[in-house]
Structures are given as C-alpha cells and as structure tokens.
Write a protein that holds these residues in place. Sequence first.
Motif, PDB file in Angstrom:
ATOM      1  N   ALA A   1      -3.573   7.290  -4.925  1.00 13.29           N
ATOM      2  CA  ALA A   1      -2.730   7.344  -3.724  1.00 13.29           C
ATOM      3  C   ALA A   1      -3.556   7.141  -2.460  1.00 13.29           C
ATOM      4  N   VAL A   2      -4.727   7.784  -2.387  1.00 14.22           N
ATOM      5  CA  VAL A   2      -5.583   7.628  -1.202  1.00 14.22           C
ATOM      6  C   VAL A   2      -6.066   6.183  -1.075  1.00 14.22           C
ATOM      7  N   ALA A   3      -6.443   5.575  -2.196  1.00 10.35           N
ATOM      8  CA  ALA A   3      -6.889   4.179  -2.174  1.00 10.35           C
ATOM      9  C   ALA A   3      -5.749   3.266  -1.733  1.00 10.35           C
ATOM     10  N   ALA A   4      -4.540   3.575  -2.167  1.00  8.79           N
ATOM     11  CA  ALA A   4      -3.389   2.768  -1.752  1.00  8.79           C
ATOM     12  C   ALA A   4      -3.150   2.888  -0.249  1.00  8.79           C
ATOM     13  N   LEU A   5      -3.458   4.054   0.315  1.00  9.14           N
ATOM     14  CA  LEU A   5      -3.309   4.221   1.762  1.00  9.14           C
ATOM     15  C   LEU A   5      -4.295   3.338   2.525  1.00  9.14           C
ATOM     16  N   LEU A   6      -5.429   3.014   1.900  1.00 15.49           N
ATOM     17  CA  LEU A   6      -6.360   2.076   2.524  1.00 15.49           C
ATOM     18  C   LEU A   6      -5.733   0.682   2.625  1.00 15.49           C
ATOM     19  N   ILE A   7      -4.973   0.313   1.596  1.00 11.75           N
ATOM     20  CA  ILE A   7      -4.256  -0.969   1.649  1.00 11.75           C
ATOM     21  C   ILE A   7      -3.217  -0.934   2.767  1.00 11.75           C
TER      22      ILE A   7
ATOM     23  N   GLY B   1       0.818  -1.211   0.000  1.00 13.44           N
ATOM     24  CA  GLY B   1       0.000   0.000   0.000  1.00 13.44           C
ATOM     25  C   GLY B   1       0.847   1.255   0.000  1.00 13.44           C
ATOM     26  N   ALA B   2       1.894   1.273   0.820  1.00 12.45           N
ATOM     27  CA  ALA B   2       2.768   2.442   0.880  1.00 12.45           C
ATOM     28  C   ALA B   2       3.480   2.667  -0.457  1.00 12.45           C
TER      29      ALA B   2
END
Length: 221
Positions: free
Chosen positions: A157-163, A112-113
């Motif tokens: 990027a925001v969706a990846a932060l959910l991961i 995610g990061a």
Amino acid sequence: MGDSGYVSAAPEPQPRAAGQGEASATGARRSLATALLLGGAGAAVVLLASGRTWTEGRVAGPGGTVTLEAAGGDITGVPTALAVVGLAALVAVLAARGTGRRLVALLLALSGAGAAAAAVAGAYDRAALDEAAARATGDTAARAAALTQTAWPYVTAVAALLILAAGLLALRHGSSWPTMSGRYERDGGPGARGARRAVDPDRPDELWKALDRGEDPTDRT
C-alpha cells in the motif's frame, strides 16, 4: 547632460528574466526526476511485495494442525495489474502533450490509489486462506482460523502511494516537462536543422546554450 541619466538603467530587468527562466527549467527537471523515481520505485516494490506472504492461519486436519499461508497474488491481483498500468502511464506521460498528458497523469495517480486500496482490503481477505484450508483437509467446509497479517500488504500500500505521488506531480508540473517527441525534433528529427538558430562562435554563452539544446555549434550546414 540631463538625458544621460536615463540611458544606462533600461537593460537591467533582462538578467532577472533569464534567471527566472533557468530556475523554472531546473524546477521542471527536478519534478520530472522525482516523479520518475517515485513511480518506478513504487511500481517495483508493489510487484515484489505482491509475491510475498500476506496472511497466515491454521486449520485442524486429520493429521493435526496445518499452517496456512497466502501470498498477495493469491489474494488479489489488482495491485500487480495497476502497478503495470502505472509503469506504462509513467512512460506515456513523457510522450503525451497537453490534455493527453493530463489524462495520462490522472491515470497514473488513479492506478496508485487503486493499488493502495486493494492492498489494504486484501490484508483482511480470508478467502484465499479458506481455499487453502479446504485443500489441506479435503473438506470444502473447512475454514482457516487464527488469521494474522504480515507487513507485506501494508508495504504494498505504501509503495502504491508512491505511484499516486508520481501521478500528482505529473498533474501539477507535467505541463512544464519536455516531451520525447520534442527532444527528437531538437536532436535531428524532421525540420530540426531549419529551426536551429545561428551560433556566434565569438559568444561562449551561445556555444554553451547550443550544446545544452543538443546541437553541434560547429555545424554550419
């Protein structure tokens, strides 16, 4: 008469301990459900947003000004690849145990990061638009001008932060989550019948607990 006052007070801590165990199990289920929701939703949005237009620009050609567009997948394939890795890690974290589960949870968080960092960096990458400008004009030296970014790289990027959040939840609470292999053993895997406790049919609380474990309280075999 003096001894009678000491008999009735002893069993009182037991209901409290049982209540704490139920609260702990409820908390584990909630953290697991939250992690699955965050990780699954985040990966799905990353895969969707990577196919959208991230940057736009213009180039002057022989026939006039040409509008250029570059999708996220044209700029970088890292967010998409890491979202797939994150989905795989999200499933694997349920099957792993102990140190293996912590390592998979770490992989989930790092995917995610990494996807978030790649999306932010890709928003300012002009290489894909320059290649589009060269194709549109037939001039390999052509460069895109008036570059603008859409919201999609930041959505990615925001969706990846959910991961990433799902991975952090797995690192923090994963040790209390059930495993798929453990559920298999309770539901009828090898040795499951021998591990079942006898259920007293006259005790409704034991019947409910057996049903909650996935056992058939009427099975006497």
